[in-house]
Structure formats: structure tokens, C-alpha cells
Design a protein around this motif. Structure first.
Motif, short mmCIF file in Angstrom:
data_model
loop_
_atom_site.label_atom_id
_atom_site.label_comp_id
_atom_site.label_asym_id
_atom_site.label_seq_id
_atom_site.Cartn_x
_atom_site.Cartn_y
_atom_site.Cartn_z
N ALA A 114 -7.38 4.39 -4.35
CA ALA A 114 -7.64 5.83 -4.19
C ALA A 114 -6.35 6.65 -4.24
N PHE A 162 -5.97 0.82 11.49
CA PHE A 162 -5.85 -0.61 11.13
C PHE A 162 -4.39 -0.94 10.75
N GLY A 163 -4.20 -1.98 9.96
CA GLY A 163 -2.84 -2.29 9.56
C GLY A 163 -1.92 -2.66 10.73
N PRO A 223 -7.14 -3.02 -3.03
CA PRO A 223 -7.63 -2.25 -1.88
C PRO A 223 -8.77 -1.32 -2.28
N LEU A 229 -13.01 -0.20 5.70
CA LEU A 229 -11.73 -0.59 5.09
C LEU A 229 -11.67 -2.11 5.09
N MET A 230 -10.91 -2.67 4.19
CA MET A 230 -10.74 -4.13 4.10
C MET A 230 -12.09 -4.83 4.00
N LEU A 235 0.81 -1.22 0.00
CA LEU A 235 0.00 0.00 0.00
C LEU A 235 0.84 1.28 0.00
N SER A 265 -6.24 6.63 4.19
CA SER A 265 -7.06 6.48 2.98
C SER A 265 -8.53 6.73 3.31
N ALA A 266 -8.91 6.49 4.57
CA ALA A 266 -10.31 6.66 4.95
C ALA A 266 -10.77 8.10 4.72
N GLY A 285 -1.29 4.82 4.31
CA GLY A 285 -2.21 5.64 5.09
C GLY A 285 -1.60 6.12 6.38
N ASP A 286 -2.32 5.95 7.48
CA ASP A 286 -1.82 6.29 8.81
C ASP A 286 -1.44 5.00 9.54
N ILE A 307 -14.30 2.75 -3.71
CA ILE A 307 -13.15 3.52 -4.21
C ILE A 307 -11.91 2.63 -4.18
N1 SAH Z 1 -3.44 2.30 7.53
C1 SAH Z 1 -4.22 2.31 6.32
C2 SAH Z 1 -5.25 1.22 6.28
C3 SAH Z 1 -4.66 -0.15 6.31
S1 SAH Z 1 -5.87 -1.41 6.18
C4 SAH Z 1 -4.82 3.71 6.14
O1 SAH Z 1 -4.80 4.53 7.05
O2 SAH Z 1 -5.31 3.99 5.05
C5 SAH Z 1 -5.87 -1.73 4.47
C6 SAH Z 1 -7.15 -1.22 3.82
O3 SAH Z 1 -7.09 0.18 3.67
C7 SAH Z 1 -7.41 -1.74 2.44
O4 SAH Z 1 -8.00 -3.00 2.45
C8 SAH Z 1 -8.35 -0.70 1.88
O5 SAH Z 1 -9.65 -0.89 2.34
C9 SAH Z 1 -7.82 0.56 2.53
N2 SAH Z 1 -6.91 1.32 1.66
C10 SAH Z 1 -5.68 1.73 1.94
N3 SAH Z 1 -5.16 2.46 0.93
C11 SAH Z 1 -6.10 2.50 -0.03
C12 SAH Z 1 -6.20 3.09 -1.32
N4 SAH Z 1 -5.19 3.80 -1.84
N5 SAH Z 1 -7.34 2.92 -2.01
C13 SAH Z 1 -8.37 2.23 -1.51
N6 SAH Z 1 -8.33 1.64 -0.31
C14 SAH Z 1 -7.23 1.78 0.44
#
Ligand code: SAH
Length: 501
Positions: free
Chosen positions: A202, A94-95, A229, A172-173, A37, A119-120, A89-90, A199
Motif C-alpha cells: 500500500a 504491531f511490529g 505485506p 495485518l500480517m 517495510l 498502514s492500517a 507504519g506506526d 491491499i
Molecule cells: N507498524 C506497522 C505494522 C507492522 S506489522 C504499521 O503500523 O503499519 C506488518 C504488517 O503490516 C504486514 O504484514 C502488513 O499486513 C502490514 N503492512 C505494513 N505496511 C504495509 C504496506 N505498505 N502495504 C500493505 N501492508 C502493510
């Protein structure tokens, strides 16, 4: 030596959506641990000897289980290394970033966490969806869609509360569980007609958004073959996308542009393509090799007072010349009695960066124009120094020699860079490349050498953009059709042509 770990939020994917602090952690790292990611282009910012460890997909099937990821990070830190753990993302959304941090504490390893754009929020933003809005949603809820499939499933989330909040819901996920998610929400009273956006990828050039309603979203996802994702955004804010969708309207959104330049020179083109929403695929066809221990150049610099003109033809040429000057304990004052000519604005700019204003910059940036401009000015007793590439065209030196004394010195040569051959051919064969840019004759020749003459016909459906007439001619001679040629022979000129197209 004490190691340290930085848990860094790498943002949702768009290269520039990274914090300054995050970038700093990448630059100082001895080891970078990353997953799919995090935008892999960040790795280019790392130190030359940095070790890269890929720990696999962030979705259901990890290539390295979480325990092993934790172990790798801890072990490297204990070796006294600076470890940067890049997480999409952050790090704490999650993650499992919280668990990684807990392991570090229990192992007594120093650490810092650098927040990132999750990403949220950022993913919705690039899809044209504000996560809150006075008229639509006064709260938002970020929820895992990675649901348990045992009998505890219904205890995990309070579906009733989620169904009855007016806030925006972001799962997410959740791709594998869209059916369960929508059914649970409808069962607990959420309106079937609530707009939903799926989305995927993203903020990236390949971002894809499909919209539906809560009732139909499962069918939509199947029909549209939605894959992770993906973010599932639920709420009336989704409707604002029609008006606020700035990202997908960028001129190069969704376009793949292959950039063929030497490694050191491609960055401005690559950056401009990215800023316009496109995906730039860098193909290094040549690399610059400086001619070391260049005694000939030193000799001429020692006699620089005998010259009346200095002609510089490329940014590399400028750098090598001025570096040598400095190395010899001299500076730009040594050039005070010379007229300085630059071929190309990039060359001119580089000369200015060295504190010298070029006297002559031809209107068009090719040797022919420089010659035309110099011809009326030159006298038979003039003496011209041209430090430049070994494999440069003869034209300029030949023509100038008809008028006065000319000394050409080779300061570097361009050699073929084969490192990406297989990858390039695969991309071309897949048929996903929209444009290829050629910024010089030699990149065309080298590109053909790289892919092989037998593969030239595979370029037929790709739009080939050339920087100017010489480059176009070289391409034609090799059997490559130029789609369009830049009106002004610069990187910006090429960008302009692609944008208009
Ligand atoms: N720490 C991450 C999330 C990790 S969990 C954050 O803050 O964004 C992983 C999930 O994040 C993926 O399954 C998907 O649902 C979402 N995700 C992360 N990046 C994404 C992207 N660029 N586009 C769409 N979904 C994304």
C-alpha cells in the motif's frame, strides 16, 4: 556521552508520508536500524557517516530475531550514539515496538517514540477506502492475522465480537491465515457477501489491490497470488474504492522510470516522478568532480573588470564560480559591469539564488541559441569569460572566438560513476523499466559506457525520453532509439512528455 534511541514510525511507504519529526531523527542519527517495510530512500537523508543496520523482513521470518534487534539497538546507544529505529507504519501498531521500548527502559537508555501513519489507516486511504464513514462504519478494528496455531488459537481473538461489529475490520500480517480468518468470521455470523479488499504494498508505486467477498476471499488470494505485506480490509467501506481511488489514478502510477543524471542534479526529476505516482530509479552515470586549487579561475576573477560578458552553462558551473568568488572575499558586486548569460532555466535560477539576475537567457536552452542571441550584440572589443566543464562541447567557444576575445576556464569535470552497474543491468534484463530519461548528451554517452555497447539492444522495448535535440542526436549516433523528445528542453518538459504518454 549519552546515547539516545528514537523509535520512529516511517509510515506506510510513500516517501512523503513521514512526519517532520521522523525526518529530523533520520538526519541526526549516528546509526539507523531499519527493516523492509520502511522506505529505504529515507536513508539518503542520513548524515554522510551514518551506519545502516538492516534487520530484515517484518513478516514471519526475521533475518535478525527480535532479541538480537533489541540488543543491537541497546548496544549502539550505550556507545553514546544516536540510534534511529525506523519501523514501517506506526511503531506501536504491531511490529513489537512496545517491547523495544521496554527493553530500553530496563537498560536505562533514554528514548523517544515518534508516531507514524499506520498502514492500517494510510494503506486503506491510498486504496480509496475510508476506514470509517457515516453510512458504513462507525468504528474500526485493527487485528493481527498472525494467529497461534496451537489449541489456544480460538481464545486469542473474540471472533464472535469481531463478526458482529459493524465496524471496519483490518487484519495485518494475515495473508497466511486468510482461510481461517474468513471461516471464523462467517461461522460467527458475519455476512458472506461482505466486501473484502486485499491491499499489497500500500501507498507504493507497486500497490496492488484485489477485491472479493468474505466467502470467496481465500480463492481470490490464491488465484491472484497475493503475498505479504498485505492488508485485509473487511466491510462495506471497501465498495467506496470505486469512487475514491485517487492514488492508482495518478498518471505515472505503476510506472518505473530510470533517471540517468548526475547525483547532484537528479532530485527535482525524481521528486516529480514520485509525486505523479511513479517509481523513479536513479542511475548515477556521472559524477561532478570540481577542479581543486583552480589558480586559473582565481586569476581571471582577479581581472574580472577586463571582461564584458560572463557565460554560465550549468548549475554546477554557477555554484563553483560563485563559491570561488566568495572564497576570495568578493561578492556579486564584482560582477556589476558584466552582462551575464545563462544556458538553461535551472542555470538562470541558480544565478538568481546568488542574488544576480542574468541578462541573457536564450529562448532554447542550448549553445546554438545562445550564440544566435549573442551574435548581434557582440563587438570586437568585447571579452567573454566562460567557466565550465572540462568535457564540454567546443561549439560555443569556437563560434564566439570568431567575433571577440573568449577565455574558457575549466572549473569541473564529469567522470563515469560505475557504482550501480550490476543493479542497472539486472533491472533492464528483468524487463520492468517503462522509461529511461536522458537530460544531456553526456548522460547518454556515459550510460552506454556504463551498461556496455553490447547491451544497447536490450533497451529496445523501453521508452527513451530525451531532453532535447542534441541529446537525441547523441543517442541516435550510439544506436539508441529516442521514443520522444521534450518540446521544451527542461526537466518539466520531459515530465510533460511522459505524463501525456
Ligand atoms: N507498524 C506497522 C505494522 C507492522 S506489522 C504499521 O503500523 O503499519 C506488518 C504488517 O503490516 C504486514 O504484514 C502488513 O499486513 C502490514 N503492512 C505494513 N505496511 C504495509 C504496506 N505498505 N502495504 C500493505 N501492508 C502493510
Amino acid at each position: 556521552m549519552k546515547g539516545k534511541v528514537y523509535l520512529v514510525g516511517a509510515g506506510p511507504g510513500d516517501y512523503k508520508l513521514l512526519t517532520l519529526k521522523g525526518l529530523e531523527c533520520i538526519k541526526i542519527a549516528d546509526v539507523i536500524v531499519y527493516d523492509r517495510l520502511a522506505n529505504i530512500n529515507y536513508l539518503k537523508e542520513a548524515k554522510p557517516n551514518c551506519e545502516f543496520i538492516y534487520v530484515g523482513k517484518a513478516s514471519s521470518n526475521h533475518t535478525l530475531p527480535q532479541d538480537d534487534i533489541n540488543k543491537v539497538i541497546a548496544a549502539k546507544a550505550k556507545e553514546g550514539k544516536i540510534v534511529t529505529r525506523l519501523k514501517g507504519g506506526d511503531p506501536y501498531v504491531f511490529g513489537r515496538g512496545g517491547e523495544e521500548a521496554e527493553v530500553l527502559v530496563s537498560e536505562g537508555i533514554e528514548f523517544e517514540v515518534v508516531p507514524g501513519i499506520t498502514s492500517a489507516i494510510g494503506g486503506l486511504c491510498y486504496a480509496g477506502i475510508p476506514i470509517t464513514h457515516r453510512d458504513h462504519a462507525s468504528s474500526f478494528h485493527v487485528i493481527t492475522g498472525h494467529l497461534r496455531d496451537d489449541d489456544k488459537e480460538n481464545e486469542e481473538l473474540n471472533w464472535n465480537a469481531l463478526a458482529n461489529t459493524k465496524g471496519t475490520l483490518v487484519f495485518l500480517m494475515g495473508v497466511a491465515n486468510i482461510k481461517k480468518i474468513s471461516e471464523n468470521l462467517i461461522k460467527e455470523g458475519k455476512d458472506k457477501e461482505t466486501p473484502v479488499a486485499l491491499i499489497s504494498w500500500a501507498t507504493r508505486y507497486n500497490q496492488r489491490v484485489v477485491t472479493s467477498t468474505l466467502e470467496n476471499v481465500y480463492e481470490t488470494a490464491i488465484k491472484e497470488n497475493v503475498k505479504p505485506p498485505t492488508l485485509i480490509a473487511i466491510g462495506s467501506v471497501v465498495g467506496l474504492r470505486e469512487n475514491l481511488n485517487f492514488f492508482e489514478q495518478k498518471p505515472l502510477f505503476g510506472k518505473n522510470v530510470m533517471v540517468t543524471r548526475s547525483r547532484t542534479q537528479s532530485s527535482s526529476l525524481v521528486e516529480k516522478i514520485m509525486d505523479l505516482g511513479g517509481n523513479s530509479i536513479e542511475v548515477p552515470t556521472i559524477k561532478i568532480e570540481k577542479i581543486e586549487n583552480n589558480l586559473e579561475l582565481e586569476n581571471e576573477i582577479n581581472k574580472i573588470n577586463e571582461y564584458t560578458y560572463l557565460v554560465l552553462t550549468s548549475k554546477n558551473g554557477v555554484d563553483i564560480f560563485f563559491d570561488k568568488l566568495n572564497e576570495m572575499g568578493k561578492d556579486s558586486r564584482a560582477l556589476a559591469n558584466l552582462k551575464i548569460c545563462a544556458i538553461g532555466t535551472a542555470t538562470a535560477k541558480e544565478i538568481e539564488n546568488r542574488g544576480v539576475k542574468p541578462d541573457i537567457i536564450p529562448e532554447k536552452f542550448i549553445a546554438e541559441y545562445l550564440f544566435e542571441e549573442l551574435k548581434p550584440k557582440l563587438k570586437t572589443n568585447d571579452k567573454i569569460l566562460i567557466p565550465r566543464a572540462k568535457n564540454a562541447r567546443d561549439y560555443l567557444v569556437n563560434k564566439l572566438s570568431e567575433i571577440c576575445q573568449v577565455k574558457e576556464i575549466h572549473t569541473y569535470e564529469t567522470v563515469i560513476d560505475n557504482s550501480k552497474k550490476e543493479e542497472v543491468l539486472e533491472l533492464i534484463n528483468e524487463g520492468n523499466i517503462d522509461y529511461i530519461t536522458f537530460a544531456s548528451s553526456s548522460t547518454v554517452t556515459n550510460f552506454v559506457e556504463l551498461i556496455g555497447k553490447v547491451n544497447i539492444d536490450k533497451l529496445e522495448n523501453i521508452k527513451i525520453i530525451s531532453i532535447g535535440p542534441i541529446t537525441s542526436n547523441t543517442a541516435k549516433e550510439l544506436g539508441i532509439n529516442i521514443y520522444k523528445e521534450a518540446t521544451v528542453a527542461t526537466i518539466d518538459g520531459m515530465i510533460e512528455i511522459i505524463k501525456k504518454d
